[in-house]
Design a protein around this motif. Sequence first.
Motif, PDB file in Angstrom:
ATOM      1  N   ALA A 251       0.817  -1.216   0.000  1.00  0.00           N
ATOM      2  CA  ALA A 251       0.000   0.000   0.000  1.00  0.00           C
ATOM      3  C   ALA A 251       0.850   1.266   0.000  1.00  0.00           C
ATOM      4  CB  ALA A 251      -0.931   0.001   1.209  1.00  0.00           C
ATOM      5  N   THR A 252       2.117   1.164   0.390  1.00  0.00           N
ATOM      6  CA  THR A 252       2.995   2.333   0.390  1.00  0.00           C
ATOM      7  C   THR A 252       3.522   2.652  -1.011  1.00  0.00           C
ATOM      8  OG1 THR A 252       5.045   1.068   0.747  1.00  0.00           O
ATOM      9  CG2 THR A 252       3.775   1.691   2.704  1.00  0.00           C
ATOM     10  N   GLY A 253       3.385   1.708  -1.948  1.00  0.00           N
ATOM     11  CA  GLY A 253       3.949   1.907  -3.272  1.00  0.00           C
ATOM     12  C   GLY A 253       5.454   1.717  -3.315  1.00  0.00           C
ATOM     13  N   CYS A 254       6.013   1.032  -2.329  1.00  0.00           N
ATOM     14  CA  CYS A 254       7.466   0.848  -2.257  1.00  0.00           C
ATOM     15  C   CYS A 254       7.972  -0.037  -3.401  1.00  0.00           C
ATOM     16  CB  CYS A 254       7.851   0.238  -0.911  1.00  0.00           C
ATOM     17  SG  CYS A 254       7.301  -1.469  -0.694  1.00  0.00           S
ATOM     18  N   ASP A 255       9.271   0.058  -3.654  1.00  0.00           N
ATOM     19  CA  ASP A 255       9.901  -0.758  -4.688  1.00  0.00           C
ATOM     20  C   ASP A 255      10.323  -2.124  -4.177  1.00  0.00           C
ATOM     21  OD1 ASP A 255       9.944   1.191  -6.905  1.00  0.00           O
ATOM     22  OD2 ASP A 255      11.252   2.321  -5.551  1.00  0.00           O
TER      23      ASP A 255
END
Length: 262
Positions: free
Chosen positions: A213-217
């Motif tokens: 949900a954080t959009g992290c890689d």
Amino acid sequence: MKQRRYPPAPAQVYLFATCLVDMFVPQAGLDAVRLLEREGLTVHFPRGQSCCGQPAYSSGNPEQARAVALAQLDLFAEPWPVIVPSGSCAGMMRHHWPQLFAQDPVAGPKAALLAERVYELSEFLLHVLKVRFDVSGVAGQPPETVVLHTSCAARREMGTRDHGVALVDALPGVTRTEHQRESECCGFGGTFSLKHPDISGAMVQDKIASACATGCDRLVSADCGCLLNIGHAARHQGAPLPVEHIASFLWRRTGGAAKEQA
């Protein structure tokens, strides 16, 4: 957690690779050695090493844990630091080995002295070597946003999260973000995931969803058991969450991987 006093940087260290690194994530062990050697240290790897005994210990089998740990005690005879690329295994060796052998007049003193020399890799890099990564020549790496995961034992016994935060935050081009379930267990818990697979599966699903949900890689961790659990579950779900051991992440982001390929 008691504040630890750190010694000056040594010239030689041992590496206790852990059974999971040895069998499943050998690259993390190799990258840990490279990070240490780049700082000028000689790294010794006693080939007789195996497991720290944590699976047996956490399953309520102290006699089996003692037998496994006893096989390791004489492998690290020189007074060098013992570096462990796993916060939970380091916690077992530092905090629980002395308890396991408290009543043994021979093994007890050995375990106590060895425990004082045990350091989780991130802790050692930060507080003993005081690393300042030279990234002046690192170019062409795309920016990355990462989330950190710290195993329950590593977080509480070794303070590994704080060490990882400091190292990751010092890297240019890397943004660390937090998610709502960062402090929760991933569901691995050693043998817990085998004894309670449904509960474990639900826990790791929550962890993956929160991280994604954080959009992290990617997700970075110093604990291979958690990495294996989260990484496998993410792939099974088709979730966009690559995982990487912190040793490999640090080596790659500071140009080590590029130099190997050159």
